[in-house]
Design an enzyme around this catalytic site. Structure first.
Site, mmCIF file in Angstrom:
data_model
loop_
_atom_site.group_PDB
_atom_site.id
_atom_site.type_symbol
_atom_site.label_atom_id
_atom_site.label_comp_id
_atom_site.label_asym_id
_atom_site.label_seq_id
_atom_site.Cartn_x
_atom_site.Cartn_y
_atom_site.Cartn_z
ATOM 1 N N LYS A 1 0.851 -1.200 0.000
ATOM 2 C CA LYS A 1 0.000 0.000 0.000
ATOM 3 C C LYS A 1 0.882 1.243 0.000
ATOM 4 O O LYS A 1 0.609 2.217 -0.690
ATOM 5 C CB LYS A 1 -0.946 -0.008 1.206
ATOM 6 C CG LYS A 1 -2.062 -1.031 1.076
ATOM 7 C CD LYS A 1 -3.129 -0.874 2.124
ATOM 8 C CE LYS A 1 -2.708 -1.398 3.468
ATOM 9 N NZ LYS A 1 -2.619 -2.844 3.569
ATOM 10 N N CYS B 1 -12.628 2.341 16.086
ATOM 11 C CA CYS B 1 -11.452 1.478 15.950
ATOM 12 C C CYS B 1 -10.583 1.388 17.185
ATOM 13 O O CYS B 1 -9.944 0.359 17.396
ATOM 14 C CB CYS B 1 -10.627 1.848 14.718
ATOM 15 S SG CYS B 1 -9.690 3.350 14.804
ATOM 16 N N MET B 2 -10.511 2.421 18.038
ATOM 17 C CA MET B 2 -9.560 2.286 19.138
ATOM 18 C C MET B 2 -10.067 2.789 20.475
ATOM 19 O O MET B 2 -9.295 2.880 21.422
ATOM 20 C CB MET B 2 -8.212 2.917 18.795
ATOM 21 C CG MET B 2 -8.300 4.208 18.033
ATOM 22 S SD MET B 2 -8.188 5.742 18.950
ATOM 23 C CE MET B 2 -9.648 6.066 19.729
ATOM 24 N N MET C 1 -7.939 -4.510 16.206
ATOM 25 C CA MET C 1 -9.405 -4.523 16.227
ATOM 26 C C MET C 1 -9.991 -5.809 16.809
ATOM 27 O O MET C 1 -11.123 -5.815 17.258
ATOM 28 C CB MET C 1 -9.959 -4.307 14.814
ATOM 29 C CG MET C 1 -9.531 -3.010 14.185
ATOM 30 S SD MET C 1 -9.796 -1.627 15.259
ATOM 31 C CE MET C 1 -8.216 -0.823 15.164
ATOM 32 N N GLY D 1 -5.007 1.803 13.886
ATOM 33 C CA GLY D 1 -5.316 1.471 12.503
ATOM 34 C C GLY D 1 -5.219 2.627 11.534
ATOM 35 O O GLY D 1 -5.130 2.423 10.333
ATOM 36 N N GLN D 2 -5.251 3.860 12.045
ATOM 37 C CA GLN D 2 -5.249 5.027 11.163
ATOM 38 C C GLN D 2 -4.020 5.898 11.444
ATOM 39 O O GLN D 2 -3.486 5.889 12.554
ATOM 40 C CB GLN D 2 -6.520 5.844 11.373
ATOM 41 C CG GLN D 2 -7.789 5.079 11.050
ATOM 42 C CD GLN D 2 -9.002 5.980 11.112
ATOM 43 O OE1 GLN D 2 -9.261 6.739 10.208
ATOM 44 N NE2 GLN D 2 -9.763 5.893 12.193
#
Lengths: 77, 806
Positions: free
Chosen positions: B77, B167-168, B339, B376-377
């Protein structure tokens, strides 16, 4: 045409030669050299789908602990 | 001899591979390409990248060899970054929905005026809680800070939420419940010094590939000494690499973790010296009683592996082996999760249970030891957790409900404290429920795609369609199609900002190229709307111009709007908000962020140029010297301290001090809390009517809802559409093979997907990725508040479904 660079990490040093030979047997693979972090290869396939198939095949071999694609290009050349 | 294009590409591929294999490389440099240091746009690892610019476009990208994060490597990615920017359908004009459902191009002024008019109108008629902001862990910190100041500071609503809630949030809850302060004690460098990786609920190999490279490097260097334990119901590539795979039944990991704690105590693996810095408390938050170690030991007797193995679905011997490897005396252990623990009804509890194992064994605050939640971000930590981008928090780890905190922030923002909301409103999904009920009339959704990502998406899609919904994004998405106003944004290195990642790290993203004509930055959008709304509400800000070196106020300007004009001015105001807090970024000057590959790690209390912050928290200088043999770690440029700069600055007593201070930490000053937690299950477990578990998540080729990665030809071709992973056992009983189609039905929705029969899936559980905007798996997932974790995070991992062949 899809071209990629990858590093293939053998399970142990003792598998290195066999793995190199096995990689060389694949039409889409050119082994570049063997370094401290794995075997450097270049993959060249007709499209991304085939590239994925070859990558997954290599990744599935017992003597491979990790397969990492480190470069891609997929333009028409 | 001139190289053909094909030769050049092959040589470049070879150079990248040779370099990553640890071999010297002759680089084929193209002198017409200028490289600028940035950070990857995708996951929360924060790999440092060099973006190559030619003729005003990003044409190449490579890993930054100076980075202490990825050491010059990138994943697939990351290598695709240039291609995410140049999709044919980039949004380039503000659009306003018309009565017939079509969209009309308008000028930026018209768009800003319309938004301000409607938002201010609702605020005047229905009060500040009639409008809302829904941001993202992909906003820069300056954008998130600007939005927070507009909504909480000027408008006066706590309706500020973002996708990090999805997500967190549970990870935050876990850290607050255990340490009294958010974010981990350790750093990525611990991966290079550990002897045991305990990976639970994370497919690190595919979702954080560059961190997993460090796992592999460490394991390869010490194959006998280093062990990898993976706890996951799926047989992922991460699990395939493990020495020990604990393939537990979905939902039963609360039992598994208590069983591991029981073995650690029973087999004498407890570090009693470290327990001097711990207390024991029943339950979560401040509800339960304090107990002692003996009571905890007695409590765990019900969780001996032999007693729970049938429920967990893992042999007792394997659970014992995992606990032994985790707790080996004289060896280091790092835990990693994402997650699989966070997006769970018991998400906060599961986080605490992992922390428990580290506290019991003392595997924290030492080389190679940490309880490290992966994000995750790319800016969930910086823009949301630290900056205060959720309903209940304010910048610098402050609380909306705390009058002192409100006063401190109001002073820095230059607004009367009475303007700030006094209490939180509701978490993300609740906000969309209120949107559906008509209590919230207008919402601004920025850099995120809730039309695809919210659980039980149908009802929330309806709500967005009915309300006055503003969506800022770079491409058409399943959310822009619901918008009243669409604002075309710039992305990644088309704009400037700072982002903060997993290990308390902040990095600078420079503006290297212009966005496509017509698109502008989200920061600019927020500023313009703030100016107009403030004018309509008659609310002026007393903006304080500060000296970025000393923090002294050089002057005051009374303005309608936010006050700061540039991203650097916004960053400096934000730095002031963190000064003296545990999340101290005062030392993270623009100068340092630009100069050091890999940025700065808070707490960073000093503006001294070479000081890049603290690698470890909660330990004193003396303790660092004792366990590391040094107090600093030198990087190619600058250094990090191996002790906690906040602890030293405040003169807190060492050698270990879990200073925390969050209300959940009440009564445990200076000590961490081992939480005594009964095992429990997710809200919607399978039953006779819905006998399968649906698990959702990401795949290696795509990121989140696919907005960016599905515009990259290679990634799209590699993984073009969603599918359902089915175990060979279930495939046999359902009578299907790969390529057949199955209908998945939950209590909320249904979907038809092609089948992939694979050993990855566990019998009784199927997995579906959520990147495919044409196949919305979140039509099936649960949004019932009873399914949320203690941190109000929805459960995307255990949802009961039935399956039929079609």
């Amino acid at each position: 045409m899809a071209i990629a660079g990858a590093v293939v990490v053998p399970v142990g040093k003792e598998f290195e030669d066999d793995l190199k030979a096995r990689l060389n047997s694949l039409r889409e693979v050119e082994v570049q050299d063997v370094g401290s972090k794995g075997i450097a290869i270049v993959l060249e396939a007709e499209d991304a789908g085939r590239l994925k198939e070859v990558s997954e095949e290599i990744n599935g071999w017992e003597e491979v602990i990790d397969f990492q694609l480190v470069y891609y290009n997929w333009e028409e050349v | 001899m001139a190289l053909s294009r094909r030769d050049f590409i092959k040589a470049s591929a070879a150079a990248a591979a040779l370099s990553m294999a640890g071999l010297p490389v002759e680089v084929l440099a193209d002198p017409s390409i200028r490289y600028g240091r940035s950070q990857c746009r995708f996951c929360g690892t924060g790999c440092t990248v060099l973006a190559g610019v030619k003729n005003g476009k990003v044409v190449s990208v490579k890993g930054d060899a100076d980075s202490p994060i990825n050491f010059g490597r990138l994943c697939m990615k990351g290598y695709s970054l240039p291609h995410i920017m140049y999709g044919k359908d980039r949004l380039t004009r503000p659009l306003v929905r018309q009565a017939d459902g079509g969209y009309k191009e308008v000028s930026w002024d018209e768009a800003f005026d319309l938004i301000a008019e409607r938002f201010a109108g609702y605020i005047k008629k229905y009060g500040p809680d009639s409008v809302a902001w829904y941001g993202s862990g992909q906003n820069t910190t300056q954008e998130a800070f600007a939005a927070n100041k507009l909504f909480k500071g000027i408008i006066g609503t706590a309706n500020v939420e973002g996708n990090p809630r999805l997500c967190m949030a549970s990870a935050v809850g876990g850290y607050l419940n255990t340490f009294g302060a958010d974010e981990p004690a350790g750093t990525y460098d611990d991966l290079d010094a550990t002897d045991c990786f305990f990976i639970i609920g994370s497919n690190t190999a595919e979702q954080h590939p560059m961190l997993f490279r460090r796992v592999i490097d460490r394991k390869s260097a010490y194959p006998g000494r280093v062990k990898v334990i993976v706890a996951d119901p799926r047989y992922t590539p991460t699990a395939r690499y493990a020495d020990l795979h604990l393939k537990f039944r979905p939902g039963y990991d609360t039992f598994l973790l208590n069983a591991m704690a029981q073995v650690i105590i029973e087999e004498g693996l407890v570090d009693h010296d470290h327990l001097k810095y711990c207390t024991f408390r029943k339950g979560l938050k401040t509800k339960g009683d304090f107990v002692d170690f003996e009571a905890f030991k007695a409590f765990l007797s019900d969780y001996a592996p032999e007693k729970v193995e049938s429920r967990v679905g893992v042999p007792a011997g394997d659970i014992r082996e995992a606990a032994r490897l985790f707790g080996r005396k004289g060896y280091a252990t790092v835990s990693l999760w994402t997650m699989g623990l966070n997006q769970r009804t018991k998400g906060v509890q599961l986080n605490c249970q992992v922390h428990n194992l580290h506290l019991l064994t003392g595997k924290i605050g030492k080389p190679g030891c940490d309880s490290l939640s992966l994000t995750g971000q790319p800016n969930a930590c910086g823009g949301t957790r630290e900056q205060g981008g959720l309903t209940h928090i304010l910048p610098g780890h402050r609380a909306v409900a705390n009058p002192k905190h409100r006063a401190e922030i109001a002073e820095i923002w230059g607004v009367p404290v009475e303007w700030l909301p006094k209490k939180p409103t509701g978490p993300a999904v609740n906000m969309f429920m209120r949107l559906g009920e008509g209590k919230i009339k207008a919402i601004w959704i920025n850099t995120t795609n809730p039309g695809q990502s919210l659980p039980n998406a149908s009802r929330h899609r309806e709500a967005m369609k009915k309300a006055f919904t503003v969506v800022s994004d770079v491409y058409p998405t399943r959310t822009t199609e619901l918008a009243t106003v669409i604002l075309p944004s710039s992305m990644w290195v088309e704009k400037e900002g700072v982002m903060g990642q997993t290990d308390r790290r902040s990095q600078f993203i420079p503006k290297l190229v212009d966005p496509p004509a017509g698109a502008i930055s989200d920061f600019q959008q927020i500023k313009e709307v703030a100016r107009r709304i403030a004018r309509k509400l008659g609310r002026k800000t007393r903006y304080r111009v500060i000296d970025p070196g000393t923090g002294k106020v050089k002057g005051v300007k009374e303005v309608y709007g936010l006050g700061f004009e540039t991203e650097e001015e916004a960053w400096n105001e934000y730095r002031l908000c963190t000064r003296g807090q545990d999340v101290d970024l005062w030392g993270a000057t623009y100068e340092k962020l630009k100069a050091h590959a890999g940025g700065v790690q808070w707490p960073c209390t000093s503006t001294e140029f070479n000081n890049r912050g603290s690698a470890k928290r909660y330990i004193s200088k003396d303790r660092a010297r004792e366990v590391f043999g040094s107090t600093v770690r030198q990087y190619r440029t600058g250094y990090v301290t191996l002790y906690d700069q906040h602890l030293e600055q405040k003169g807190l007593k060492g050698p270990i001090n879990y200073y925390g201070g969050h209300p959940f930490h009440k009564g445990s000053k200076g000590k961490a809390i081992v939480r005594v937690l009964k095992a429990g299950l997710d809200y919607e477990m399978p039953d006779a009517e819905y006998p399968y578990v649906l698990n959702t998540g990401r795949v290696i080729e795509h990121w989140h809802s696919g907005t960016m990665t599905m515009r990259v030809k290679l990634l799209r071709e590699l993984n073009p559409r969603a599918y359902v992973e089915v175990s060979p056992e279930d495939a046999r009983s359902l009578g299907v093979s790969s390529g057949d189609r199955l209908k998945l039905t939950s209590r909320r929705g249904e979907i038809v997907l092609p089948v992939w029969v694979t050993e990855r899936a566990r019998p009784g559980m199927v997995f579906v990725p959520w990147f495919d905007e044409k196949k919305l798996i979140n039509l099936l997932t649960i949004d019932d508040p009873k399914s949320w974790s203690g941190a109000k995070q929805p459960d995307y991992k255990v949802c009961a479904i039935k399956i039929q062949r079609v």
